[in-house]
Motif scaffolding. Structure first.
Motif, mmCIF file in Angstrom:
data_model
loop_
_atom_site.group_PDB
_atom_site.id
_atom_site.type_symbol
_atom_site.label_atom_id
_atom_site.label_comp_id
_atom_site.label_asym_id
_atom_site.label_seq_id
_atom_site.Cartn_x
_atom_site.Cartn_y
_atom_site.Cartn_z
ATOM 1 N N PRO A 17 12.758 14.434 2.009
ATOM 2 C CA PRO A 17 13.518 13.528 2.879
ATOM 3 C C PRO A 17 12.978 12.097 2.845
ATOM 4 C CG PRO A 17 12.955 15.556 4.042
ATOM 5 C CD PRO A 17 12.186 15.570 2.758
ATOM 6 N N LEU A 18 13.880 11.152 3.102
ATOM 7 C CA LEU A 18 13.517 9.744 3.223
ATOM 8 C C LEU A 18 13.457 9.358 4.693
ATOM 9 C CD1 LEU A 18 15.825 8.083 0.525
ATOM 10 C CD2 LEU A 18 13.433 8.766 0.271
ATOM 11 N N GLU A 70 1.945 14.664 -6.407
ATOM 12 C CA GLU A 70 0.485 14.672 -6.522
ATOM 13 C C GLU A 70 -0.223 14.810 -5.180
ATOM 14 O OE1 GLU A 70 -0.872 14.859 -9.517
ATOM 15 O OE2 GLU A 70 1.176 14.783 -10.292
ATOM 16 N N LEU A 71 0.324 14.185 -4.138
ATOM 17 C CA LEU A 71 -0.309 14.257 -2.823
ATOM 18 C C LEU A 71 0.335 15.306 -1.920
ATOM 19 C CD1 LEU A 71 -1.089 10.508 -2.042
ATOM 20 C CD2 LEU A 71 -2.442 12.197 -3.295
ATOM 21 N N GLY A 72 1.482 15.840 -2.328
ATOM 22 C CA GLY A 72 2.124 16.909 -1.568
ATOM 23 C C GLY A 72 2.712 16.472 -0.248
ATOM 24 N N CYS A 73 3.100 15.216 -0.135
ATOM 25 C CA CYS A 73 3.615 14.697 1.135
ATOM 26 C C CYS A 73 4.973 15.303 1.480
ATOM 27 C CB CYS A 73 3.722 13.177 1.074
ATOM 28 S SG CYS A 73 2.118 12.352 0.880
ATOM 29 N N HIS A 74 5.238 15.387 2.773
ATOM 30 C CA HIS A 74 6.464 16.015 3.257
ATOM 31 C C HIS A 74 7.697 15.128 3.108
ATOM 32 C CE1 HIS A 74 4.146 19.253 5.076
ATOM 33 N NE2 HIS A 74 3.365 18.355 5.652
ATOM 34 N N GLY A 84 3.164 16.152 9.602
ATOM 35 C CA GLY A 84 2.983 17.548 9.241
ATOM 36 C C GLY A 84 1.544 17.861 8.858
ATOM 37 N N ARG A 85 1.390 18.831 8.004
ATOM 38 C CA ARG A 85 0.048 19.233 7.569
ATOM 39 C C ARG A 85 -0.457 18.406 6.391
ATOM 40 N NH1 ARG A 85 -1.638 25.315 5.352
ATOM 41 N NH2 ARG A 85 -3.829 24.817 4.907
ATOM 42 N N HIS A 86 0.460 18.006 5.514
ATOM 43 C CA HIS A 86 0.044 17.358 4.269
ATOM 44 C C HIS A 86 0.207 15.845 4.274
ATOM 45 C CE1 HIS A 86 -0.430 21.306 2.532
ATOM 46 N NE2 HIS A 86 0.809 21.617 2.854
ATOM 47 N N GLY A 87 0.711 15.306 5.345
ATOM 48 C CA GLY A 87 0.841 13.865 5.445
ATOM 49 C C GLY A 87 2.210 13.349 5.049
ATOM 50 N N SER A 88 2.482 12.153 5.507
ATOM 51 C CA SER A 88 3.731 11.459 5.202
ATOM 52 C C SER A 88 3.482 10.497 4.041
ATOM 53 C CB SER A 88 4.196 10.684 6.439
ATOM 54 O OG SER A 88 5.363 9.954 6.181
ATOM 55 N N GLY A 89 4.337 10.545 3.048
ATOM 56 C CA GLY A 89 4.175 9.674 1.868
ATOM 57 C C GLY A 89 4.602 8.260 2.192
ATOM 58 N N THR A 90 3.677 7.491 2.725
ATOM 59 C CA THR A 90 4.004 6.214 3.341
ATOM 60 C C THR A 90 3.887 5.054 2.365
ATOM 61 O OG1 THR A 90 3.225 7.105 5.433
ATOM 62 C CG2 THR A 90 3.483 4.728 5.302
ATOM 63 N N ILE A 91 4.968 4.280 2.291
ATOM 64 C CA ILE A 91 5.012 3.080 1.457
ATOM 65 C C ILE A 91 5.139 1.880 2.388
ATOM 66 C CG2 ILE A 91 6.282 1.818 -0.321
ATOM 67 C CD1 ILE A 91 7.189 4.545 -1.414
ATOM 68 N N PHE A 92 4.109 1.036 2.400
ATOM 69 C CA PHE A 92 4.104 -0.154 3.244
ATOM 70 C C PHE A 92 4.641 -1.326 2.429
ATOM 71 C CE2 PHE A 92 0.823 2.513 5.119
ATOM 72 C CZ PHE A 92 1.030 2.367 6.484
ATOM 73 N N PHE A 93 5.795 -1.842 2.832
ATOM 74 C CA PHE A 93 6.365 -2.993 2.134
ATOM 75 C C PHE A 93 5.782 -4.286 2.694
ATOM 76 C CE2 PHE A 93 9.483 0.329 1.384
ATOM 77 C CZ PHE A 93 9.672 0.196 0.016
ATOM 78 N N SER A 134 0.856 -1.189 0.000
ATOM 79 C CA SER A 134 0.000 0.000 0.000
ATOM 80 C C SER A 134 0.887 1.233 0.000
ATOM 81 C CB SER A 134 -0.910 0.000 1.228
ATOM 82 O OG SER A 134 -1.788 1.106 1.224
ATOM 83 N N TYR A 135 0.362 2.326 -0.513
ATOM 84 C CA TYR A 135 1.063 3.615 -0.409
ATOM 85 C C TYR A 135 -0.001 4.696 -0.291
ATOM 86 C CZ TYR A 135 0.091 3.784 -5.452
ATOM 87 O OH TYR A 135 -0.523 3.757 -6.678
ATOM 88 N N CYS A 136 0.264 5.702 0.557
ATOM 89 C CA CYS A 136 -0.761 6.690 0.846
ATOM 90 C C CYS A 136 -0.158 7.902 1.551
ATOM 91 C CB CYS A 136 -1.846 6.092 1.738
ATOM 92 S SG CYS A 136 -1.270 5.611 3.399
ATOM 93 N N ASP A 137 -0.964 8.936 1.671
ATOM 94 C CA ASP A 137 -0.613 10.082 2.509
ATOM 95 C C ASP A 137 -1.103 9.773 3.925
ATOM 96 O OD1 ASP A 137 -3.214 10.144 1.418
ATOM 97 O OD2 ASP A 137 -3.444 12.272 1.852
ATOM 98 N N HIS A 138 -0.173 9.510 4.805
ATOM 99 C CA HIS A 138 -0.487 9.040 6.154
ATOM 100 C C HIS A 138 -0.441 10.231 7.113
ATOM 101 C CE1 HIS A 138 -0.919 6.648 9.590
ATOM 102 N NE2 HIS A 138 0.154 5.884 9.541
ATOM 103 N N HIS A 139 -1.558 10.465 7.819
ATOM 104 C CA HIS A 139 -1.659 11.602 8.725
ATOM 105 C C HIS A 139 -1.602 11.189 10.193
ATOM 106 C CE1 HIS A 139 -2.786 14.572 5.565
ATOM 107 N NE2 HIS A 139 -3.152 13.459 4.955
ATOM 108 N N GLY A 140 -1.313 9.929 10.468
ATOM 109 C CA GLY A 140 -1.341 9.439 11.847
ATOM 110 C C GLY A 140 0.005 9.153 12.453
#
Length: 334
Positions: free
Chosen positions: A159-160, A126-130, A75-84, A62-68
């Motif tokens: 950043p990674l 596209e999602l503006g993640c930090h 942050g405000r726009h979410g973390s660009g989270t990639i679940f391996f 899964s990959y998404c803008d994670h706000h939790g």
């Protein structure tokens, strides 16, 4: 603290050619895999699998803008989270068990490293993640570094985040020096016996503590921008487990005395008895108010003043569902 003129570390390594050299070295190690402490020795190039049950290609569940995540990560726009998919541990209480311990289903989610690179750029543009938040990355480090190399030419610049259980190889972490901007490791146990019993993690303490120390050496204390969003540094997570199975006092004391009192710590009170935990009496309940209060007091007494201590709100709030179509954290989009 803020940082002027921040640039993700991997960009400098890309310009010098070092990023590609590291990708090649790491990929070479897949022929006799020693990427994590398991050192299974299988040839993943040929489709052989070891403990992590993963071959040559990365598995993206899964990959998404994670706000939790922690405020500095989301942050405000979410973390660009990639679940391996899959994992190099077998935690019987894993909240991500749908993807960490279902290898047959996960193999259908393999993707080419260039496609993974495109996902990273999508999360940024596209999602503006930090940031790009790599969850359970330890067994896919060669593929991740190759994807980052591919993604730079597509415009990746954020950043990674290396979001890990800390069961990591020192040799592999050495190859990540200068590539990873933010380390987000767990310190799960203070006892090798309990780590083996509940996560099949032989020698966990002897691997995780040097790994965390090395991560801190590489990136140092947390640095944030003017909006409080992380740019570089380490945040060490500690999940409170019922009946002190996590060994909170010993682990937190080690951090304070052997690493640094200025290190940023995220103490999590969100334990929920998932997966097989209901069958284990000591793990079959949520943590109590008293257990959370005790660890909060420890943090204060040890002088670990940077970070967060999670409140005892409903743990179900943090539970993902990777079987739904779309965002695994529906509450994050609500």
């Amino acid at each position: 603290m803020g940082a002027m003129g921040f640039e993700a570390g991997y960009l400098k390594l890309y310009r010098s050619g070092e990023l590609e050299r590291r990708a090649c070295r790491l990929e070479g190690r897949l022929a006799r895999c020693d990427i994590c402490p398991r050192q299974c020795g299988v040839n993943r190039h040929n489709g052989e699998t070891g403990f992590c049950r993963s071959g040559r290609l990365p598995i993206v569940s899964s990959y998404c803008d994670h706000h939790g995540e922690e405020p500095a990560i989301s942050g405000r726009h979410g973390s660009g989270t990639i679940f391996f998919g899959n994992c190099n541990l077998r935690c019987i209480y894993c909240q991500n068990y749908q993807i960490s311990q279902a290898p047959d289903a996960q193999r259908r989610k393999e993707m080419d490293c260039r496609v993974l690179a495109e996902k990273m750029v999508y999360l940024q543009n596209e999602l503006g993640c930090h940031n790009i938040n790599l969850v359970s990355p330890s067994h896919f480090v060669p593929q991740i570094v190759r994807a980052v190399f591919e993604a730079v030419s597509m415009g990746l610049r954020v950043p990674l985040v290396y979001n890990t259980n800390a069961y990591d190889s020192m040799d592999t972490l050495g190859e990540l020096d200068g590539i990873i901007d933010i380390y987000l490791p767990d310190i799960k146990y203070a006892s090798d016996v309990l780590a083996m019993k509940y996560s099949q993690a032989r020698g966990y303490v002897g691997y995780a503590r040097p790994a965390i120390r090395e991560m801190y050496r590489q990136v140092g204390d947390l640095i944030t921008d003017s909006h409080g969003v992380a740019q570089k540094g380490i945040i060490v997570r500690h999940l409170i487990l019922p009946n002190d199975i996590a060994g909170s006092e010993e682990s937190l004391a080690w951090l304070a005395h052997e690493v640094s009192r200025t290190i940023t710590v995220s103490v999590m009170a969100q334990y929920y008895p998932c997966f097989r935990a209901l069958r284990v009496p000591l793990l079959s309940r949520k943590i109590s108010v008293a257990e959370r209060r005790r660890v909060a007091k420890l943090v204060d007494e040890l002088g670990l003043g940077n970070g967060w201590i999670q409140q005892l709100q409903a743990p179900e709030y943090y539970l993902p569902d990777f079987e739904v179509k779309g965002h695994p954290f529906e509450w994050a989009n609500g």
